[in-house]
Design a protein around this motif. Structure first.
Motif, short mmCIF file in Angstrom:
data_model
loop_
_atom_site.label_atom_id
_atom_site.label_comp_id
_atom_site.label_asym_id
_atom_site.label_seq_id
_atom_site.Cartn_x
_atom_site.Cartn_y
_atom_site.Cartn_z
N GLN A 111 4.72 -8.26 -2.03
CA GLN A 111 3.29 -8.36 -1.70
C GLN A 111 2.75 -7.00 -1.27
OE1 GLN A 111 2.16 -11.89 0.74
NE2 GLN A 111 4.32 -12.45 0.55
N MET A 112 3.54 -6.23 -0.49
CA MET A 112 3.08 -4.91 -0.06
C MET A 112 2.97 -3.95 -1.24
SD MET A 112 4.79 -4.21 3.68
CE MET A 112 6.45 -4.74 3.30
N GLU A 113 3.89 -4.07 -2.21
CA GLU A 113 3.81 -3.21 -3.38
C GLU A 113 2.55 -3.51 -4.19
OE1 GLU A 113 7.42 -3.77 -5.50
OE2 GLU A 113 8.65 -2.73 -4.03
N GLU A 114 2.19 -4.78 -4.31
CA GLU A 114 0.97 -5.15 -5.02
C GLU A 114 -0.25 -4.60 -4.29
OE1 GLU A 114 0.43 -6.64 -7.95
OE2 GLU A 114 2.60 -6.45 -8.25
N TRP A 115 -0.19 -4.69 -2.96
CA TRP A 115 -1.31 -4.19 -2.15
C TRP A 115 -1.43 -2.67 -2.29
CZ3 TRP A 115 -1.22 -2.32 3.36
CH2 TRP A 115 -2.50 -2.19 3.88
N ALA A 116 -0.26 -1.97 -2.31
CA ALA A 116 -0.27 -0.51 -2.42
C ALA A 116 -0.85 -0.05 -3.75
CB ALA A 116 1.15 0.02 -2.25
N LYS A 117 -0.64 -0.85 -4.81
CA LYS A 117 -1.22 -0.48 -6.11
C LYS A 117 -2.74 -0.46 -6.05
CE LYS A 117 2.62 -2.33 -8.86
NZ LYS A 117 3.04 -3.38 -9.83
N LYS A 118 -3.30 -1.28 -5.16
CA LYS A 118 -4.77 -1.36 -5.08
C LYS A 118 -5.34 -0.31 -4.13
CE LYS A 118 -4.67 -6.36 -5.86
NZ LYS A 118 -5.00 -7.69 -5.29
N VAL A 119 -4.68 -0.08 -3.00
CA VAL A 119 -5.28 0.77 -1.97
C VAL A 119 -4.42 1.97 -1.62
CG1 VAL A 119 -6.47 -1.21 -0.96
CG2 VAL A 119 -4.23 -0.54 -0.08
N GLY A 120 -3.22 2.08 -2.21
CA GLY A 120 -2.29 3.14 -1.82
C GLY A 120 -2.71 4.51 -2.30
N LYS A 121 -2.16 5.53 -1.64
CA LYS A 121 -2.39 6.92 -2.01
C LYS A 121 -1.06 7.58 -2.33
CE LYS A 121 -6.47 7.38 0.98
NZ LYS A 121 -7.06 8.14 2.10
N PRO A 122 -1.07 8.70 -3.04
CA PRO A 122 0.20 9.39 -3.34
C PRO A 122 0.93 9.79 -2.05
CG PRO A 122 -1.58 10.25 -4.67
CD PRO A 122 -2.22 9.35 -3.66
N LYS A 123 2.23 9.75 -2.09
CA LYS A 123 3.02 10.13 -0.92
C LYS A 123 2.86 11.61 -0.64
CE LYS A 123 6.65 6.62 -1.29
NZ LYS A 123 8.11 6.39 -1.37
N ARG A 124 2.80 11.96 0.63
CA ARG A 124 2.73 13.36 1.03
C ARG A 124 4.13 13.96 1.03
NH1 ARG A 124 -0.35 14.19 6.50
NH2 ARG A 124 0.22 16.33 5.92
N ALA A 125 4.28 15.08 0.38
CA ALA A 125 5.57 15.75 0.34
C ALA A 125 5.48 17.20 0.79
CB ALA A 125 6.15 15.69 -1.08
N ASP A 126 4.27 17.64 1.22
CA ASP A 126 4.08 19.05 1.55
C ASP A 126 4.81 19.46 2.82
OD1 ASP A 126 2.09 17.21 2.55
OD2 ASP A 126 1.18 18.93 3.56
N CYS A 127 5.11 18.48 3.71
CA CYS A 127 5.77 18.82 4.98
C CYS A 127 7.26 18.51 4.98
CB CYS A 127 5.10 18.07 6.13
SG CYS A 127 3.37 18.53 6.39
N VAL A 128 7.79 18.09 3.86
CA VAL A 128 9.20 17.73 3.80
C VAL A 128 10.06 18.97 3.69
CG1 VAL A 128 10.96 16.47 2.51
CG2 VAL A 128 8.66 15.52 2.74
N VAL A 129 11.05 19.09 4.58
CA VAL A 129 11.98 20.22 4.53
C VAL A 129 13.10 19.88 3.57
CG1 VAL A 129 13.55 21.69 5.86
CG2 VAL A 129 11.42 20.87 6.89
N VAL A 130 13.28 20.68 2.55
CA VAL A 130 14.32 20.43 1.56
C VAL A 130 15.26 21.64 1.50
CG1 VAL A 130 12.91 18.89 0.16
CG2 VAL A 130 12.89 21.35 -0.30
#
Length: 563
Positions: A41-60
């Protein structure tokens, strides 16, 4: 509590009353289905209102750094993990490898003219080193079945234990498993010593055993060779203590069987894996040493997991589940917790479970893997329980001489006021006369008597029974003080708050013409109960004298019944 993804379980925590592994797996499967539904259900909801994941602050870690670190110290770490059986030796080898990596990278960085190309942040280097260390540890387990301390995947570290470590306490035990050690101390107290917590919810404390048993867990920095501030318990100590308390709570007797409040303290003196489960094992021995009649012994064990995609591995150790291969580890070390994929603590008796807690570092594990871990944990618990039976010296299994003695009785709730007396006068006198430390009453008429020894508590119980009920005719009461004199006899205190009359004809044989000639106020005399009429007690001193001279009881009763 269960947390997970739509395909697997991430975290569980809870407690139960001796459930089997099969029942636990069934419950987890039921919860996992609900979680799957929620995730979809959350995945369906994310398809409607979700935004791209932020990766700019991830330390790799830069792609080339881990390879460089592995080439530098991979063989050195592999040899350390293969041959260093001690935590300290292994830690020193890892620290040496880290220093070598820093030195080599610094030298390589200096070769660049501007001093910036080819450099890495300390965090990136630390992450790369940890990743390489994890690869080494995991490959040894999966390819060769070799663990850092030389054990097999299902082996338990050596266990020793001793009870009565601290002779002045009510009960104590020292439990050692490998490089993890706990000193556990049991203290027995009264209902006033129960753990109390303010809450906005109204709870009926009198009708529950909540707070009668509690465990306090201490993890000082010295247990891992460090120094640091020691203050109020942190979240780690609270969580570990709660888990150990939940594991032991089902074996602690109810207040009706064992009226004491039971406080158990576990202090970790050395730690290298699962100090909370060591607290469970040591706690059982300390409870037994204090004379607490536990229903059965329990033990705890921490399980680990190494999980890798099957395509990345050749032949080796482990089992398969779908596209992955895994190895379950029994009694994990601190490094196996940090570098492995799972920390699964399970406590219970030989065949059933009382408490559990699991967290993992991968995207989830299946019920098949969990069932395998539970089966291996049961074998581990059985081994630990057998080792606990070899405790030397063994638990005393009786109350310590230093334990306050407690007796419990019930009285008619309408007579509570008689026991308490005006302004608490009677109950204070009872404590002074008998030497008991506490007499606690509740609204239902339950009376708990606490004394420094059995004699004092028994004496107080006898006096309370005299207060609330009429003594049987023929009962002999010794060393009772004379309260006052009258022309027709004297009044004797049966117990604080109640007195009886010794008629002049029952003072001596023959009857004295002057009461003061044979008895004085404050003198302690022995009397026998003749009768009780409407709460008034008639006593005889001469009857006791006849008994003491060897006259048969039936003859004494016959001679005194006529007055």
């Amino acid at each position: 509590m269960v947390a997970g993804t739509r395909d697997a379980i991430l975290m569980i925590e809870g407690f139960c009353d001796f459930l089997t592994e099969e029942q636990m797996i069934e419950a987890l499967g039921f919860g996992s289905k609900a979680i799957t539904s929620l995730c979809l259900q959350m995945e369906e909801w994310a398809k409607k209102v979700g935004k791209p994941k932020r990766a700019d602050c991830v330390v790799v870690v830069p792609e080339d750094l881990e390879g460089r670190v592995f080439n530098l110290v991979g063989a050195q770490l592999r040899e350390a993990y293969r041959t260093s059986l001690s935590k300290d030796v292994r830690g020193a080898a890892v620290a040496e490898a880290q220093a070598r990596v820093l030195a080599e990278l610094a030298a390589a960085s200096a070769s660049y003219g501007n001093g910036t190309a080819g450099t890495y942040t300390p965090l990136q280097i630390s992450m790369a080193l940890k990743s390489v260390e994890s690869r080494v540890m995991r490959s040894l387990v999966l390819e060769e079945g070799v663990r850092a301390d030389g054990r097999g995947v299902s082996d338990i570290r050596p266990i020793t234990s001793r009870a009565g470590l601290l002779p002045r306490t009510h009960g104590s035990a020292l439990f050692t498993r490998g490089e993890t050690q706990a000193i556990c101390v049991t203290t027995l107290g009264t209902a006033n010593d129960a753990l109390r917590a303010d809450s906005m919810r109204k709870t009926d404390e009198e009708d529950s055993d909540e707070g009668r048993f509690y465990l306090q867990y201490h993890f000082p920095p010295s247990s891992v060779g460090e120094t640091g501030r020691v203050g109020v318990p942190g979240r780690r100590e609270l969580g570990h203590g709660e888990l150990a308390q939940r594991a032991l709570a089902p074996i602690v007797p109810s207040g009706d069987v064992f009226p004491y409040t039971v406080r158990l303290e576990s202090t970790i003196t050395e730690s290298n894996g699962s100090s909370s489960m060591a607290s469970v094992c040591g706690g059982v021995l300390a409870l037994q040493d204090a004379g607490v009649p536990i229903s059965r012994p329990v033990a705890g064990i921490a399980m680990g997991l190494i999980l890798e995609p099957a395509a990345d591995l050749g032949s080796g150790f482990g089992s398969s589940s779908g596209s992955t291969r895994y190895v379950v580890l029994s009694d994990i070390l601190g490094s196996e917790d940090a570098l492995g994929d799972m920390d699964f603590k399970v406590a219970g008796d030989r065949d059933t479970i009382t408490a559990f807690q699991m967290d993992i570092k991968v995207e989830g594990i299946t019920l098949d893997i969990m069932a395998s871990a539970l089966a291996q944990a049961r074998a581990g618990r059985q081994h630990i329980l057998e080792q606990m039976q070899r405790c030397n010296p063994p638990p005393s299994a009786c109350l310590s001489p230093y334990t306050p003695r407690m007796l419990r009785t019930t009285v008619d709730p309408t007579k509570i006021g008689i026991v308490v007396g005006s302004g608490g006068r009677t109950i204070k006198q009872l404590k002074e006369v008998t030497g008991v430390t506490a007499i606690n009453l509740d609204e239902e008429g339950r009376v708990d008597i606490v004394g420094p020894n059995e004699a004092a508590a028994t004496h107080a119980l006898e006096l309370i029974n005299l207060l609330v009920s009429d003594p049987e005719p023929g009962t002999v009461l010794r060393n009772r003080p004379v309260l006052s004199l009258a022309a027709f006899g004297c009044f004797v205190e049966l117990c604080p708050g109640r007195q009886g009359l010794v008629h002049v004809s029952e003072l001596a044989d023959p009857a004295p013409s002057d009461v003061a000639s044979v008895v004085s106020v404050g003198e302690k005399i022995d009397v026998m109960v003749l009768s009780c009429d409407g709460g008034k007690v008639s006593l005889s001193r001469r009857a006791v004298a006849m008994l003491d001279q060897g006259e048969p009881y039936s003859s004494v009763v016959k001679r005194t019944s006529g007055g």
